[in-house]
Design a protein around this motif. Sequence first.
Motif, PDB file in Angstrom:
ATOM      1  N   ARG A 228     -13.970  -4.580  -3.091  1.00  0.00           N
ATOM      2  CA  ARG A 228     -13.622  -5.166  -1.521  1.00  0.00           C
ATOM      3  C   ARG A 228     -12.635  -5.933  -1.600  1.00  0.00           C
ATOM      4  NH1 ARG A 228     -18.374  -7.120  -3.486  1.00  0.00           N
ATOM      5  NH2 ARG A 228     -18.455  -9.437  -3.353  1.00  0.00           N
ATOM      6  N   HIS A 229     -11.897  -6.238  -2.692  1.00  0.00           N
ATOM      7  CA  HIS A 229     -10.600  -7.008  -2.543  1.00  0.00           C
ATOM      8  C   HIS A 229      -9.260  -5.896  -2.928  1.00  0.00           C
ATOM      9  CE1 HIS A 229     -13.388 -10.237  -2.614  1.00  0.00           C
ATOM     10  NE2 HIS A 229     -12.531 -10.776  -2.222  1.00  0.00           N
ATOM     11  N   LEU A 230      -8.197  -6.215  -2.245  1.00  0.00           N
ATOM     12  CA  LEU A 230      -6.821  -5.798  -2.899  1.00  0.00           C
ATOM     13  C   LEU A 230      -5.911  -6.728  -2.743  1.00  0.00           C
ATOM     14  CD1 LEU A 230      -6.984  -2.446  -0.342  1.00  0.00           C
ATOM     15  CD2 LEU A 230      -7.105  -2.581  -2.750  1.00  0.00           C
ATOM     16  N   SER A 231      -4.637  -6.431  -3.504  1.00  0.00           N
ATOM     17  CA  SER A 231      -3.608  -7.609  -3.364  1.00  0.00           C
ATOM     18  C   SER A 231      -2.963  -7.405  -2.143  1.00  0.00           C
ATOM     19  CB  SER A 231      -2.952  -7.438  -4.787  1.00  0.00           C
ATOM     20  OG  SER A 231      -3.797  -7.381  -5.885  1.00  0.00           O
ATOM     21  N   GLU A 232      -2.722  -6.139  -1.717  1.00  0.00           N
ATOM     22  CA  GLU A 232      -2.088  -5.705  -0.410  1.00  0.00           C
ATOM     23  C   GLU A 232      -3.106  -5.072   0.194  1.00  0.00           C
ATOM     24  OE1 GLU A 232       1.756  -3.848  -0.682  1.00  0.00           O
ATOM     25  OE2 GLU A 232       1.176  -2.304   0.604  1.00  0.00           O
ATOM     26  N   PHE A 233      -3.288  -5.549   1.653  1.00  0.00           N
ATOM     27  CA  PHE A 233      -4.312  -4.923   2.549  1.00  0.00           C
ATOM     28  C   PHE A 233      -3.825  -5.160   4.069  1.00  0.00           C
ATOM     29  CE2 PHE A 233      -6.294  -8.698   4.124  1.00  0.00           C
ATOM     30  CZ  PHE A 233      -6.056  -9.712   3.095  1.00  0.00           C
ATOM     31  N   TRP A 234      -4.333  -4.635   4.834  1.00  0.00           N
ATOM     32  CA  TRP A 234      -3.812  -4.588   6.206  1.00  0.00           C
ATOM     33  C   TRP A 234      -4.862  -5.506   6.820  1.00  0.00           C
ATOM     34  CZ3 TRP A 234       0.084  -1.780   9.031  1.00  0.00           C
ATOM     35  CH2 TRP A 234       1.144  -1.347   8.212  1.00  0.00           C
ATOM     36  N   MET A 235      -4.394  -6.337   7.694  1.00  0.00           N
ATOM     37  CA  MET A 235      -5.426  -7.211   8.531  1.00  0.00           C
ATOM     38  C   MET A 235      -5.114  -7.550   9.980  1.00  0.00           C
ATOM     39  SD  MET A 235      -6.709 -11.039   7.563  1.00  0.00           S
ATOM     40  CE  MET A 235      -5.258 -11.830   7.418  1.00  0.00           C
TER      41      MET A 235
END
Length: 452
Positions: A228-235
Amino acid sequence: MKTRIKNILREKPVGQPVALAGWVRTRRDTGSFSFIEINDGSCLANLQILADEKLSNYASDIKQLSTGSSVMVAGVLQKSPAKGQDVELQASQLTVIGTADPETYPLQKKRHSFEFLRELAHLRPRTNALGAVSRVRSRLSYAVHQFFQERDFVQVHTPIITTSDCEGAGEMFIVSTGQEKNKAEHFFGRSAGLTVSGQLQAEVYALALGDVYTFGPTFRAENSNTSRHLSEFWMLEPEMAFCDLQGNMAIATEMLKYLLNDAMSNCPEDMQLFDKFIEKGLLDKLRGVVEKEFAHITYSEAVDRLEKAKKDFVYPVKWGLDLQSEHERYLSEEVFQCPLIVTDYPASIKPFYMRVNDDKKTVAAMDILVPGIGEIVGGSQREERYDVLEARMIEAGIELADYAWYMDLRRYGSVPHSGFGLGFERLVQFVTGMANIREVIAFPRAPGSAPC
RNA sequence: UCCUCGGUAGCUCAGUCGGUAGAGCAGGUGGCUGUUAACCACCUUGUCGGCGGUUCGAAUCCGUCCCGGGGAGCCA
């Protein structure tokens, strides 16, 4: 002029000429003709094409068609006499646009593991599940804008390159040209990084336009390797002026229900695929979330419940310590079995910008925990009192000069305001039931991995 | 980053006590059929993740590195 399969299947213009273009999923030959299933990405379903041996290129092209080839087809839509589909297309013309060598084309007709497909970031959207995820993600993104625009929120494009670290939000990627020899030569005249949160800038606009939201890519240089973690994600980060924690909770709850509802009513076929093959009972779960009230307890109540729980935890439970994953999961998955809002955490474990409560020990923070994912929303009422904020910043060891602009918001026309952050990929995970976050973003970036 | 499980054919996997590798699917060829994970027959396919070690002999035992899954920390 080509028609999308989605529209052909919705309108079913039997007896009418139709033209379409897409990729071959499978071909089955029978005596004097072939069945070819075409998918054009507009929907989960394929359209069955009948290609007769009387077509001029039947032997030369059509009998050679393999999975993955691209074609254009024209013909007349007719009712299908066999089970499996209502309508099918009797081709009068079928043109092969691009072939796909079956000896080397990696996608087969059968199911592939998601781990394998992840190595094929450029081909995996051609599969049923990843195509469905893409459509649902797009729809959810649209619904986010719809929800906020309907409520007169103004979208703010906060910067991707930033010079302010949103304290407590994780490690930054550093941005530079690579040519700088020292700090004074820096491209921006000061050190810069990729944004870890648009919140502080969103606050600026909330205190001018009232209700705003920012929705864009976010970058964290944490060495975290989880599902459930990414270095690039959308928030997604809404920020509301003249709004306290209660209002914040209300809008977050309303929004989550709206988004789940929207996906279920606008992507029914894709959602059924997830319900059937990805997470059994998914639709019941989502309907339950939409219908039921979210549970709400304070941090202190949570600690109380955990201390009295008949369960052995690995990590200690004590007022003042942060809740661990096992504690959050116990509460949301076992005790409440629905989304759970936990509020009023100890000030010592939360960032400087959260508003200090009257007890002086806790802050007006809220986390929304959902079963299976954990924290999906994190937010707070912001500290609007200049003196209190300044004291908290000094305590946290923050360079006040760097945040003079942030302090000015409290110096001139300060108002109570609140906001939260929603991890968009975690939302897509929750809605689709996908177990790993790397399957709900087109090109996942994680430590040691950034394909395409 | 830590703990844990794994890496064998294009894919999914089996491989016993250390004795040089197998199945299903995919692919190829032929047949058959309004088929739909099509069916039937035959055929092809391997740096057993990399490197080093133990041994007469290693997919198998040991060391190490790389990659992946699950969990944890950090967080959204």
